[in-house]
Motif scaffolding. Structure first.
Motif, PDB file in Angstrom:
ATOM      1  N   LEU A   9      13.025 -25.963  53.244  1.00 40.71           N
ATOM      2  CA  LEU A   9      13.703 -24.673  53.134  1.00 40.71           C
ATOM      3  C   LEU A   9      12.755 -23.608  52.587  1.00 40.71           C
ATOM      4  O   LEU A   9      12.735 -22.465  53.080  1.00 40.71           O
ATOM      5  CB  LEU A   9      14.931 -24.817  52.237  1.00 40.71           C
ATOM      6  N   LEU A  10      11.949 -23.966  51.595  1.00 34.32           N
ATOM      7  CA  LEU A  10      11.016 -22.993  51.028  1.00 34.32           C
ATOM      8  C   LEU A  10       9.925 -22.627  52.025  1.00 34.32           C
ATOM      9  O   LEU A  10       9.491 -21.467  52.081  1.00 34.32           O
ATOM     10  CB  LEU A  10      10.399 -23.557  49.742  1.00 34.32           C
ATOM     11  N   ALA A  11       9.472 -23.610  52.815  1.00 38.42           N
ATOM     12  CA  ALA A  11       8.467 -23.314  53.840  1.00 38.42           C
ATOM     13  C   ALA A  11       9.029 -22.377  54.899  1.00 38.42           C
ATOM     14  O   ALA A  11       8.333 -21.486  55.396  1.00 38.42           O
ATOM     15  CB  ALA A  11       7.970 -24.610  54.472  1.00 38.42           C
ATOM     16  N   TRP A  12      10.292 -22.585  55.262  1.00 34.72           N
ATOM     17  CA  TRP A  12      10.930 -21.669  56.218  1.00 34.72           C
ATOM     18  C   TRP A  12      11.142 -20.298  55.603  1.00 34.72           C
ATOM     19  O   TRP A  12      11.047 -19.273  56.293  1.00 34.72           O
ATOM     20  CB  TRP A  12      12.265 -22.257  56.664  1.00 34.72           C
ATOM     21  N   LEU A  13      11.394 -20.256  54.303  1.00 35.78           N
ATOM     22  CA  LEU A  13      11.717 -18.990  53.642  1.00 35.78           C
ATOM     23  C   LEU A  13      10.552 -18.017  53.711  1.00 35.78           C
ATOM     24  O   LEU A  13      10.750 -16.824  53.960  1.00 35.78           O
ATOM     25  CB  LEU A  13      12.100 -19.268  52.184  1.00 35.78           C
ATOM     26  N   VAL A  14       9.313 -18.478  53.507  1.00 34.43           N
ATOM     27  CA  VAL A  14       8.160 -17.576  53.475  1.00 34.43           C
ATOM     28  C   VAL A  14       7.752 -17.124  54.869  1.00 34.43           C
ATOM     29  O   VAL A  14       7.066 -16.100  55.020  1.00 34.43           O
ATOM     30  CB  VAL A  14       6.971 -18.236  52.758  1.00 34.43           C
ATOM     31  N   GLY A  15       8.147 -17.854  55.906  1.00 27.58           N
ATOM     32  CA  GLY A  15       7.866 -17.405  57.264  1.00 27.58           C
ATOM     33  C   GLY A  15       6.451 -17.703  57.725  1.00 27.58           C
ATOM     34  O   GLY A  15       5.691 -18.426  57.068  1.00 27.58           O
ATOM     35  N   PRO A  16       6.042 -17.104  58.852  1.00 34.11           N
ATOM     36  CA  PRO A  16       4.753 -17.453  59.463  1.00 34.11           C
ATOM     37  C   PRO A  16       3.565 -16.661  58.936  1.00 34.11           C
ATOM     38  O   PRO A  16       2.430 -16.942  59.328  1.00 34.11           O
ATOM     39  CB  PRO A  16       4.988 -17.135  60.944  1.00 34.11           C
ATOM     40  N   HIS A  17       3.783 -15.667  58.103  1.00 31.91           N
ATOM     41  CA  HIS A  17       2.681 -14.800  57.679  1.00 31.91           C
ATOM     42  C   HIS A  17       1.814 -15.506  56.633  1.00 31.91           C
ATOM     43  O   HIS A  17       2.317 -16.224  55.762  1.00 31.91           O
ATOM     44  CB  HIS A  17       3.219 -13.489  57.100  1.00 31.91           C
ATOM     45  N   ASP A  18       0.499 -15.253  56.728  1.00 33.44           N
ATOM     46  CA  ASP A  18      -0.428 -15.779  55.731  1.00 33.44           C
ATOM     47  C   ASP A  18      -0.407 -14.961  54.447  1.00 33.44           C
ATOM     48  O   ASP A  18      -0.692 -15.483  53.367  1.00 33.44           O
ATOM     49  CB  ASP A  18      -1.853 -15.804  56.293  1.00 33.44           C
ATOM     50  N   ARG A  19      -0.098 -13.691  54.571  1.00 36.91           N
ATOM     51  CA  ARG A  19      -0.054 -12.825  53.394  1.00 36.91           C
ATOM     52  C   ARG A  19       1.362 -12.798  52.839  1.00 36.91           C
ATOM     53  O   ARG A  19       2.298 -12.421  53.538  1.00 36.91           O
ATOM     54  CB  ARG A  19      -0.502 -11.411  53.753  1.00 36.91           C
ATOM     55  N   ILE A  20       1.498 -13.214  51.585  1.00 38.45           N
ATOM     56  CA  ILE A  20       2.802 -13.297  50.921  1.00 38.45           C
ATOM     57  C   ILE A  20       2.723 -12.489  49.640  1.00 38.45           C
ATOM     58  O   ILE A  20       1.806 -12.667  48.835  1.00 38.45           O
ATOM     59  CB  ILE A  20       3.182 -14.760  50.619  1.00 38.45           C
ATOM     60  N   ILE A  21       3.689 -11.608  49.427  1.00 35.06           N
ATOM     61  CA  ILE A  21       3.696 -10.715  48.271  1.00 35.06           C
ATOM     62  C   ILE A  21       4.966 -10.957  47.472  1.00 35.06           C
ATOM     63  O   ILE A  21       6.074 -10.886  48.012  1.00 35.06           O
ATOM     64  CB  ILE A  21       3.609  -9.241  48.702  1.00 35.06           C
ATOM     65  N   PHE A  22       4.797 -11.263  46.200  1.00 31.03           N
ATOM     66  CA  PHE A  22       5.920 -11.380  45.268  1.00 31.03           C
ATOM     67  C   PHE A  22       6.057 -10.033  44.548  1.00 31.03           C
ATOM     68  O   PHE A  22       5.169  -9.639  43.789  1.00 31.03           O
ATOM     69  CB  PHE A  22       5.680 -12.502  44.253  1.00 31.03           C
ATOM     70  N   ASP A  23       7.139  -9.344  44.798  1.00 26.92           N
ATOM     71  CA  ASP A  23       7.342  -8.045  44.172  1.00 26.92           C
ATOM     72  C   ASP A  23       7.869  -8.231  42.749  1.00 26.92           C
ATOM     73  O   ASP A  23       8.748  -9.062  42.495  1.00 26.92           O
ATOM     74  CB  ASP A  23       8.334  -7.212  44.985  1.00 26.92           C
ATOM     75  N   GLU A  24       7.301  -7.452  41.818  1.00 23.97           N
ATOM     76  CA  GLU A  24       7.715  -7.491  40.418  1.00 23.97           C
ATOM     77  C   GLU A  24       8.338  -6.169  39.967  1.00 23.97           C
ATOM     78  O   GLU A  24       8.936  -6.115  38.900  1.00 23.97           O
ATOM     79  CB  GLU A  24       6.502  -7.797  39.526  1.00 23.97           C
ATOM     80  N   SER A  25       8.191  -5.123  40.775  1.00 23.77           N
ATOM     81  CA  SER A  25       8.668  -3.813  40.330  1.00 23.77           C
ATOM     82  C   SER A  25      10.187  -3.760  40.242  1.00 23.77           C
ATOM     83  O   SER A  25      10.728  -3.041  39.395  1.00 23.77           O
ATOM     84  CB  SER A  25       8.162  -2.733  41.287  1.00 23.77           C
ATOM     85  N   HIS A  26      10.904  -4.499  41.106  1.00 20.74           N
ATOM     86  CA  HIS A  26      12.367  -4.462  41.040  1.00 20.74           C
ATOM     87  C   HIS A  26      12.892  -5.145  39.788  1.00 20.74           C
ATOM     88  O   HIS A  26      14.066  -4.978  39.439  1.00 20.74           O
ATOM     89  CB  HIS A  26      12.962  -5.130  42.282  1.00 20.74           C
TER      90      HIS A  26
END
Length: 398
Positions: A262-279
């Protein structure tokens, strides 16, 4: 130690290493896909500054539903443009009471009275019409609802993926621990099936893949009390993923109930992953001092400050006026031999100058040179200059 544990950061922050954070998820993705601008990274910039390009996976974990509903239009427009350009937006909410906090009356700052009590707001100039608000519920065909029980329970998988859009759906766990009672309404144009806040029984029910709206663009992956809680849809070139709870991405869930597929599907196919902290309220300080520390300009700043202090010290006015400087008398045509010349003029008469010079020379000269000089000087005794020249010619060695 608190910074090492990360408990000074909000819940579901990727900087938090305890049970309430998502640092384990962040570090695991960093080991798989690398870190940096082309891998896994954190974003401390406001969401309204999100650029459409390049395509990436943007994860907003632990979103407060009330803050999400009060988000400004610029943020929604930036997120919508990024998703339509190819970004995968993942939004997971935190388990909070659905009732909105009390909001004070809108007080008019100019008139000093409540707008609800008869105060009329100032009209907007006709040449500057108000832009239309961003209606994300209509554009994304989604609304937040609260129809499930607020107590912790299990979310059952909705069955097989008849559309074939989700790969390896059978590898997802059949149940997930779920801490939120919030659900999604996939057809916000229709009235909700039950009033918000109503408690629904959690007895076993038949779980279906959709909510009955076959025209909805959303795909339901998990439901609770027959209401969708984890959904996905494509939008333009990108996709949207919404989850009503964030527990399954937390450090505690990855230790106790890890759903790898489920977690692998959640991030999708992109190599670049950004965790937003501003919210979550963790934003970057973009002041001059922060930029100087980032680029190592501290020493240059200290040097500039020192030069400024020296300039001020050089230009400052003294309390006691400086004494007047005496003018320097010029030396004119001073020569190194002027002293000896003045001494000779006062001590030796002009007519005796040749004889005095000859007497001084005879004290150290050889006898044969003296005889030749006397013979040359005798005819020119009355003229000192001619006698001197004649003696030089006589003494010249051949």
């Amino acid at each position: 130690m608190r910074f090492a544990r990360g408990d000074v950061y909000p819940a579901y922050s990727s900087l938090r290493a305890d049970a309430l954070g998502t640092r384990a998820f962040f570090d695991a993705l960093g080991l798989l896909r690398g870190s940096g601008p082309d891998g896994v990274e954190r974003s401390l910039k406001p969401l309204e500054k999100t650029r459409p390009e390049p395509p990436r996976t943007l994860i907003l974990a632990g979103v407060n539903r009330h803050q999400w509903l009060s988000t400004n239009d610029k943020t929604f427009e930036a997120l919508d443009a990024a998703v339509r350009a190819g970004t995968r937006l993942v939004v997971t909410f935190r388990a909070t009471p659905f009732e909105a906090p009390e909001v004070k009356k809108n007080v008019s700052r100019k008139r000093g009275r409540d707008a609800d009590a008869g105060g009329t707001p100032a009209p907007r100039p006709e040449n500057k019409p108000a832009p239309p608000p961003f209606d994300w519920q209509t554009r994304w065909s989604l609304a937040l609802s609260s129809d499930a029980d607020e107590t912790p329970g299990a979310v059952r998988h909705g069955g097989s993926d008849t559309s074939g859009a989700v790969a390896n759906l059978t590898r997802f766990p059949d149940t997930l621990p779920w801490r939120s009672g919030m659900t999604f309404d996939l057809n916000p144009s229709l009235p909700p099936p039950s009033p918000p806040g109503k408690r629904v029984s959690t007895r076993p029910m038949r779980i279906t893949q959709s909510t009955g709206d076959s025209a909805s663009p959303w795909r339901v992956l998990y439901t609770r009390a027959n209401r969708p809680v984890l959904i996905e849809r494509t939008l333009g070139k990108g996709s949207l993923v919404f989850a009503s709870d964030s527990f399954f991405v937390s450090n505690e869930a990855l230790q106790r109930n890890r759903a790898t597929a489920l977690l692998a599907w959640l991030v999708g196919p992109h190599d670049r992953i950004i965790f937003d902290e501003s919210h979550l309220g963790v934003e970057e300080d973009t002041g001059i001092a922060a930029l100087a520390r980032r680029y190592g300009l501290g020493a240059a700043f200290v040097t500039l400050l020192l030069f400024a202090a020296l300039f001020v010290w050089r230009r400052m006015a003294l309390f006691v006026p400086p004494p007047a400087e005496e003018p320097v008398v010029g030396l004119g045509d001073y020569r190194p031999t002027a002293g000896i010349e003045a001494l000779l003029r006062r001590s030796v008469p002009r007519k005796n100058l040749a004889s005095v010079c000859l007497a001084e020379w005879r004290a150290t000269a050889r006898p044969e040179d003296i005889a030749r000089a006397d013979a040359a000087i005798a005819p020119h005794a009355a003229h000192p200059a001619e006698a001197h020249n004649a003696a030089l010619r006589a003494l010249r060695r051949r």
